[in-house]
Scaffold this motif. Structure first.
Motif, mmCIF file in Angstrom:
data_model
loop_
_atom_site.group_PDB
_atom_site.id
_atom_site.type_symbol
_atom_site.label_atom_id
_atom_site.label_comp_id
_atom_site.label_asym_id
_atom_site.label_seq_id
_atom_site.Cartn_x
_atom_site.Cartn_y
_atom_site.Cartn_z
ATOM 1 N N PRO A 161 0.850 -1.194 0.000
ATOM 2 C CA PRO A 161 0.000 0.000 0.000
ATOM 3 C C PRO A 161 0.886 1.245 0.000
ATOM 4 O O PRO A 161 2.016 1.199 0.486
ATOM 5 C CB PRO A 161 -0.786 -0.113 1.306
ATOM 6 C CG PRO A 161 -0.005 -1.047 2.161
ATOM 7 C CD PRO A 161 0.722 -1.969 1.232
ATOM 8 N N ARG A 214 2.593 0.968 7.240
ATOM 9 C CA ARG A 214 1.856 0.856 8.504
ATOM 10 C C ARG A 214 2.426 1.795 9.572
ATOM 11 O O ARG A 214 3.610 2.077 9.593
ATOM 12 C CB ARG A 214 1.899 -0.586 9.015
ATOM 13 C CG ARG A 214 1.031 -1.544 8.199
ATOM 14 C CD ARG A 214 0.913 -2.900 8.855
ATOM 15 N NE ARG A 214 2.191 -3.565 8.967
ATOM 16 C CZ ARG A 214 2.766 -3.893 10.123
ATOM 17 N NH1 ARG A 214 2.161 -3.615 11.277
ATOM 18 N NH2 ARG A 214 3.932 -4.510 10.132
ATOM 19 N N THR A 268 -3.127 2.036 11.240
ATOM 20 C CA THR A 268 -3.457 1.907 9.820
ATOM 21 C C THR A 268 -4.179 0.587 9.613
ATOM 22 O O THR A 268 -3.573 -0.387 9.190
ATOM 23 C CB THR A 268 -2.167 1.917 9.000
ATOM 24 O OG1 THR A 268 -1.251 0.981 9.617
ATOM 25 C CG2 THR A 268 -1.512 3.273 8.976
ATOM 26 N N SER A 269 -5.469 0.583 9.922
ATOM 27 C CA SER A 269 -6.190 -0.694 9.878
ATOM 28 C C SER A 269 -7.419 -0.605 8.991
ATOM 29 O O SER A 269 -8.020 0.449 8.855
ATOM 30 C CB SER A 269 -6.613 -1.101 11.289
ATOM 31 O OG SER A 269 -7.391 -2.273 11.244
ATOM 32 N N GLN A 270 -7.779 -1.756 8.434
ATOM 33 C CA GLN A 270 -9.009 -1.865 7.652
ATOM 34 C C GLN A 270 -10.208 -2.176 8.556
ATOM 35 O O GLN A 270 -11.335 -2.228 8.069
ATOM 36 C CB GLN A 270 -8.861 -2.965 6.587
ATOM 37 C CG GLN A 270 -7.698 -2.708 5.648
ATOM 38 C CD GLN A 270 -7.471 -3.797 4.606
ATOM 39 O OE1 GLN A 270 -6.356 -3.991 4.161
ATOM 40 N NE2 GLN A 270 -8.524 -4.507 4.184
ATOM 41 N N VAL A 296 -6.642 6.015 5.743
ATOM 42 C CA VAL A 296 -5.704 4.912 5.521
ATOM 43 C C VAL A 296 -5.402 4.852 4.032
ATOM 44 O O VAL A 296 -6.312 4.809 3.209
ATOM 45 C CB VAL A 296 -6.286 3.572 6.031
ATOM 46 C CG1 VAL A 296 -5.378 2.412 5.666
ATOM 47 C CG2 VAL A 296 -6.487 3.621 7.545
ATOM 48 N N GLY A 335 -4.908 -0.640 1.599
ATOM 49 C CA GLY A 335 -4.724 -1.780 2.498
ATOM 50 C C GLY A 335 -4.458 -3.059 1.726
ATOM 51 O O GLY A 335 -3.499 -3.758 1.980
ATOM 52 N N LYS A 357 -3.641 -4.768 5.713
ATOM 53 C CA LYS A 357 -3.943 -3.989 6.911
ATOM 54 C C LYS A 357 -5.195 -4.506 7.643
ATOM 55 O O LYS A 357 -5.775 -3.806 8.459
ATOM 56 C CB LYS A 357 -4.076 -2.499 6.572
ATOM 57 C CG LYS A 357 -2.734 -1.851 6.205
ATOM 58 C CD LYS A 357 -2.880 -0.387 5.838
ATOM 59 C CE LYS A 357 -1.563 0.207 5.368
ATOM 60 N NZ LYS A 357 -1.765 1.487 4.661
ATOM 61 N N ASP A 402 5.047 -6.591 6.826
ATOM 62 C CA ASP A 402 3.644 -6.666 6.388
ATOM 63 C C ASP A 402 3.394 -8.104 5.926
ATOM 64 O O ASP A 402 4.246 -8.673 5.232
ATOM 65 C CB ASP A 402 3.386 -5.770 5.166
ATOM 66 C CG ASP A 402 3.446 -4.282 5.490
ATOM 67 O OD1 ASP A 402 3.766 -3.923 6.628
ATOM 68 O OD2 ASP A 402 3.187 -3.478 4.567
ATOM 69 N N HIS A 445 -10.513 2.718 2.898
ATOM 70 C CA HIS A 445 -9.081 3.042 2.807
ATOM 71 C C HIS A 445 -8.720 3.202 1.340
ATOM 72 O O HIS A 445 -7.769 2.624 0.843
ATOM 73 C CB HIS A 445 -8.219 1.994 3.511
ATOM 74 C CG HIS A 445 -8.813 0.611 3.485
ATOM 75 N ND1 HIS A 445 -9.790 0.213 4.368
ATOM 76 C CD2 HIS A 445 -8.590 -0.426 2.680
ATOM 77 C CE1 HIS A 445 -10.133 -1.025 4.086
ATOM 78 N NE2 HIS A 445 -9.431 -1.436 3.066
ATOM 79 N N TYR A 455 -12.945 -5.709 3.768
ATOM 80 C CA TYR A 455 -12.114 -6.674 3.041
ATOM 81 C C TYR A 455 -13.083 -7.575 2.299
ATOM 82 O O TYR A 455 -14.284 -7.541 2.556
ATOM 83 C CB TYR A 455 -11.254 -7.532 4.002
ATOM 84 C CG TYR A 455 -11.968 -7.877 5.281
ATOM 85 C CD1 TYR A 455 -11.823 -7.083 6.401
ATOM 86 C CD2 TYR A 455 -12.836 -8.967 5.336
ATOM 87 C CE1 TYR A 455 -12.518 -7.365 7.573
ATOM 88 C CE2 TYR A 455 -13.532 -9.251 6.493
ATOM 89 C CZ TYR A 455 -13.362 -8.449 7.610
ATOM 90 O OH TYR A 455 -14.069 -8.720 8.753
#
Ligand SMILES: Cc1cc2nc3c(=O)[nH]c(=O)nc-3n(C[C@H](O)[C@H](O)[C@H](O)COP(=O)(O)OP(=O)(O)OC[C@H]3O[C@@H](n4cnc5c(N)ncnc54)[C@H](O)[C@@H]3O)c2cc1C
Lengths: 278, 810
Positions: B201, B205, B223-225, B253, B256, B260, B294, B506, B546
């Protein structure tokens, strides 16, 4: 603090580097003097040096920027000779050789991306002598001479192997001179990630013969493919290259992006393409 | 006429103004008063025994607040895994501990050994260099097939072997499948690799931990989904913080792509250290760190066999896959090669018998988890490659072979446990042939030939499962979470609306599309609608974004909540107009009484809700705020036909993509422009996987492609102008908007289309190359042509020794 002179620290990631002194002299002589400090390093466009410092792979005590030395900048044509100041950026070379030496202009215009080209310099490129760099091929094929603060070194003696040159400690490349050929072309086959040459060939045809310089391929860095030069000096055509044996792949670089045999094969293909495009 | 607002309009993305003008608020933009910086010392060897870590010198260095190693995490849990798979023998998968900092051993390059927290990042980094870990090298476990042999060195000494699980699906079909393959008129076999990917991405992160001593509350900016998932996993399983004392914020964000989703050690570390030190603690990943920390994607090695009868009907399919888990189980890792992959093996075809075997293996590499498409690209690649190979072996047209075996009746229950609700595969196939000008291909191929190039046309037809997922179903399949989504719709007194959604944007553009839906439902301007997401303190418990689930599941929750709002508003309107509730209609932001000219505006009703002077207080409460949780009845099943046209340079092996067409059936589309953008991005990643991207390790477990110098990202100039069509629409039958999801399709359908095109081009040039592993880089394509010239058949690149050096076991 080094950051103070280089601008906002965050914007260049200076907090990632070891601390160093910074000097920005305005003459060659002052730069030579400044470089006498132990572990001092010349810094031109920084396109190679800066990432190395960020990764903490280089730990200069002092960084001597060459970017304020006006006598090291610019492009001049004197008869059949092209003079490029050592601190001249790729972007400037691209613009200013477009008419006098289009093949070199095209080489410069295909290095990296716009930001690399507006910072990176010919002096930094030849001094670094990356085995996959473009300028060493252009310089070697163009009967180049490397001008330093203390002497002139023919390209044939200057490039001595992967990342190795004839430069002495603290010696600065102040200019690169080339002989403008009758015809020339740079055929670059890019490595898909870095976009450096995976293998690239610079062919230059002169009244007294042809020069063929190859980069990206050999473990010993840039080299002249003499068999091709001989064949092409007699018969300047793609067919003349066809008749040659593929160079030996055993001394060629083998990595994630191509085997030595593949690179050897590309040497021939790119030579042919360069000749055809001349 | 294209609409200029509401559902179906290509409204411009409102969030882009802040993204493009530098006013976005990303996690790294968050700097708290008194913040300290964390620097992670990471292993530079793939596998080693930690004999000791001398931190004494580092502790005395300027600015150092504290140096942490594994021993500081006594009593703290490991990073949990969110999905359990059961092996064929009925045993649960082997689940090693995943400590925050390496305990006893380091298990991959990048495994964190120690962390320095200091006043500045430079000081933290300087001190980290003074830490002296005493690490004894152990042999690296890299090759999956060797890793599961008796006596192989083990990644985790406390497990019985490197085999995480051995999964069979559907086990009851196994014998029938074996028999059908024996009885088949023709069997096509293909061994292939699905190359390991790094998600990359644009925003690396970042985690900022904070602790408020006055309230005892911890906050994590990350930095999360899916901030709620992080709150649950980290709070309950790692740090033991009750959810009401923990807030997780995922602000803007920057991409992702799956990587993420997962709960990472750095998040737990910063939250933990902030409390220990009573200082906010920030960690920002460098790009180099991202490559080795990651979660990676894909990395499957598969053998697939397709059986056909004498009339070329598919009769059975059997696969055996080795799936790389890396050194530890990342959050959803076990589900990717199993339920997200095995259940898609029917593809678009009515193959009656299917058996999928997956062996998940631990190796000394970065953990592997979901990456755009997650399991479905792996399934689609195998299937669409083997169908193409079968067509070539049988001398039939690959398009006709696909059509002959297409599922045409819906709902359709596959032999791999899912039921497709709707679809029309002939329609998308017709469309892709039309838009890609298949009829004109031969003329273009002749033109290419004149220019010394080999041109090829490759087709792929995919199905995928989005909108994950019915909670009771995934619960049976081993998920340790429910997969509903939530939304609260809050109407303010003056009529403006705030939607608080559990979905997380994101890059997808939810702030635009979700507002379009509300605007359509109520008939007010989209700029009256604000979309809030990414903060556990401001949104109801949500599962995040997601698997292309946001509009299908999150959008449905929002619609349900908005319906409740409308129902209540109608009651208020009925009261105001002294009419019966059943006669009230809402249109263009006004309530009317059917058959009369009575009308009240939306704003009058919302005001009445909060200033209830003239209000049916005996029947309904004041206020206008509703929450809904939506649990889907099924997955959604987008499908589509993809066509790729390439030119191969015979002398160099270089492949150039000359054209790419995607004809997708996404059901109903909220914003066609955004959908097109999603497909473009997916295609770039799929074509990137097929031709350039490759995460490679050497035999010692060193990451060779550890930067952009060696990891080839696709660039705009590498790609043609895409032709994207989504006019084939079979609306989803089980969600209120009839939507299916479009986020991953591009990455799922494109890799096989590209490779099929390359193989087609080579065959047209007289090279009998059955398969090329991704990425089809120039050297591989050239080597394949040389192999074919020398009549080496399949003994071409797939079998080259360097493929094992890249950590795969073909
Ligand atoms: C993304 C990217 C893509 C690139 N692509 C290409 C490509 O396709 N082809 C290519 O050829 N190059 C490429 N480069 C390299 C680029 O051309 C560099 O600019 C060049 O290699 C170094 O020049 P510089 O001026 O930046 O030198 P610096 O990084 O400043 O210095 C490099 C080294 O040379 C020394 N040095 C610098 N100047 C002098 C001097 N005048 N005298 C003596 N020593 C000196 C320094 O001490 C240092 O050791 C790329 C770089 C990047 C970042």
């Amino acid at each position: 603090m080094a950051g103070a002179q280089l601008g906002p620290a965050a914007s260049i990631g200076i907090e990632k580097m070891y601390d160093f002194e910074f000097d920005r002299p305005t003459s060659i002589q002052a730069a030579v003097d400044s470089l006498k400090t132990e572990e001092a390093l010349a810094f031109s466009g920084g396109q190679t040096l800066m990432p190395t410092m960020k990764q903490r792979l280089a730990m200069p005590s002092k960084v001597v920027s060459l970017s304020a030395i006006e006598e090291m900048k610019g492009v001049r044509v004197e008869g059949s000779e092209l003079w490029i100041g050592g601190a001249t950026t790729h972007a400037t070379v691209m613009r200013e050789t477009a008419e006098s030496y289009p093949a070199i202009s095209s080489l410069a215009g295909r290095i990296g991306d716009p930001s690399v080209r507006s910072r990176g310099t010919i002096g930094g490129s030849v001094a670094n002598n990356d085995p996959s760099a473009c300028y060493p091929a252009g310089t070697l094929a163009s009967k180049g001479v490397i001008v330093t603060d203390r002497r002139e070194i023919p390209a044939d003696e200057f490039f001595q192997g992967m990342f190795m040159t004839a430069l002495e400690e603290g010696e600065i490349v102040t200019a690169v001179k080339m002989q403008i050929p009758d015809a020339a072309h740079y055929a670059k086959f890019i490595q898909p990630a870095s976009r450096f040459p995976l293998t690239a060939v610079f062919v230059a045809r002169y009244g007294d013969g042809v020069r063929v310089a190859v980069t990206g391929a050999s473990e010993s860095g840039v080299f002249r493919w003499t068999e091709a030069e001989e064949a092409l000096s007699g018969n300047f055509s793609a067919e003349a290259v066809d008749g040659l044996a593929t160079p030996d792949g055993s001394g060629m670089i083998s990595d994630l992006h191509g085997t030595g045999d593949y690179r050897a094969h590309l040497v021939k293909v790119m030579t042919k393409r360069a000749v055809a495009a001349c | 006429m294209p609409k200029d607002g509401g559902i179906g309009a290509s409204s411009k993305r409102r969030e882009d103004i802040r993204f493009l003008s530098g006013t976005g608020q990303y996690t790294d933009d968050i700097n708290l008063h008194g913040q300290a910086y964390a620097y992670f010392l990471r292993s530079d060897v793939a596998h080693g025994k930690i004999n000791g870590i001398d931190t004494s010198a580092a502790e005395g260095m300027p600015g150092v607040l504290r140096v942490f190693t594994a021993k500081d995490f006594d009593g703290v849990g490991g990073i949990p895994c969110g999905w359990q798979i059961t092996s064929i023998d009925g045993q649960p998968m082997q689940e090693p501990k995943h400590p925050i900092l390496a305990e006893g051993k380091v298990r991959h390059v990048g495994d964190p050994i120690a962390v320095v927290v200091a006043e500045s990042l430079a000081q933290a980094r300087d001190a980290a260099e003074a830490i002296m870990p005493d690490i004894e090298d152990l042999p690296a476990v890299m090759d999956m097939k060797a890793a599961v042999q008796e006596g192989a060195p083990k990644v985790h000494d406390d497990l019985t072997s490197n085999l995480c699980y051995d999964w069979g699906f559907v086990e009851d079909n196994r014998e029938a499948v074996d028999q059908a393959i024996k009885d088949a008129a023709h069997v096509t076999t293909l061994e292939l690799v699905n190359n390991r990917m790094v998600a990359n991405p644009m925003e690396p992160r970042v985690a900022v931990g904070d602790y408020a001593a006055h309230s005892g509350e911890s906050t994590l900016y990350t930095t999360s989904q899916n901030p709620h998932v992080i709150r649950l996993l980290m709070g309950a399983f790692v740090l033991g913080i009750p959810e009401h004392k923990l807030r997780v914020v995922a602000p803007d964000v920057g991409g992702g792509f799956g990587t993420k989703i997962f709960h990472y050690a750095e998040e737990a570390f910063c939250t933990f250290a902030a409390k220990q030190l009573r200082r906010p603690v920030k960690w920002t990943s460098s790009r180099s760190e991202a490559f080795m920390s990651d979660a990676h994607g894909r990395d499957h090695v598969t053998k697939i066999e397709l059986a056909l009868d004498a009339d070329n009907n598919f009769t059975a399919l059997r696969t055996e896959t080795y799936a790389n888990m890396g050194a530890y189980l990342s959050t959803f890792a076990p589900s990717v090669p199993t339920w997200l992959h095995g259940t898609l093996m029917a593809g678009n075809y009515k193959t009656p018998l299917i058996y999928v075997n997956v062996k998940a293996v631990f190796t000394n590499t970065v953990p592997v988890d979901a990456y755009r498409g997650a399991g479905r690209p792996e399934a689609t690649f195998q299937l669409e490659r083997v169908v193409d190979k079968a067509a070539r072996e049988l001398g039939v047209d690959p398009i006709a072979l696909r059509r002959q075996n297409f599922i045409t009746e819906f709902p359709y229950a596959t032999p791999v446990a899912v039921e497709y609700d709707t679809g029309d595969y002939h329609a998308t196939m017709d469309k892709v042939l039309e838009v890609s000008d298949h009829a004109g291909f031969e003329a273009r191929a002749a033109e290419s030939k004149k220019n010394g190039k080999l041109r090829g046309y490759g087709i792929a037809h995919y199905i995928e499962a989005c909108g994950i997922a019915p909670s009771n179903l995934v619960g049976q399949l081993g998920a340790r979470a429910g997969l509903y989504e939530s939304a609260t719709v809050r109407v303010n007194a003056t009529g403006g609306i705030v939607v608080m959604t559990g979905s997380h944007s994101h890059g997808q553009g939810h702030e635009t599309t979700f507002a379009q839906v509300i605007s359509e439902m109520i008939g007010i301007d989209a700029d009256q609608v604000e979309i809030v997401h990414g903060d556990t303190a401001r949104t109801p418990m949500g599962m995040g974004t997601y698997g292309s689930r946001s509009i299908a599941v999150g959008g449905s929750a929002m619609v349900r909540a908005a319906e409740k709002i409308i129902n209540k508003a109608k009651k208020i309107a009925a009261h105001l107009m002294e009419a019966s509730e059943g006669d009230i209609e809402l249109k263009d932001g006004a309530f009317t009484v059917a058959g009369t000219d009575k009308s009240v505006a939306w704003g009058d009703v919302t005001l009445a809700a909060y200033v209830p002077h003239n209000y049916p207080l005996e029947d309904i409460e004041p206020g206008l705020e509703e929450t809904a949780f939506y649990d889907p009845a099924n997955f959604t099943y987008p499908s589509g036909g993809y066509a790729c046209e390439v030119e191969v340079d015979e002398e160099t092996g270089r492949v150039e993509v000359m054209g790419f067409t995607a004809a997708d059936d996404f059901g109903n589309v909220i914003n066609p422009m955004i959908v097109e953008g999603q497909v473009h991005g997916g295609l770039a990643q799929g074509i990137g996987q097929a031709l350039w991207e490759n995460c490679a390790y050497d035999e010692d477990g060193q990451l060779i492609s550890a930067s952009y110098m060696d990891y080839a990202m696709p660039r705009s100039t590498d790609l043609p102008m895409f032709k994207v069509d989504h006019s084939c629409v079979t609306p989803c039958t089980h969600n209120p908007l009839g939507v299916k999801g479009c986020g991953e399709a591009g990455a799922i359908g494109s890799p096989p289309a590209v490779i099929n095109a390359v193989i087609d081009a080579l065959h047209r040039g007289g090279y009998d190359v059955p398969h090329i592993n991704m990425p089809a880089s120039p050297d591989r394509v050239w080597a394949a042509m040389q192999g074919a010239k020398a009549n080496m058949g399949a003994a071409q690149p797939a079998a080259r020794s360097t493929d094992t050096a890249e950590g795969r076991s073909v």
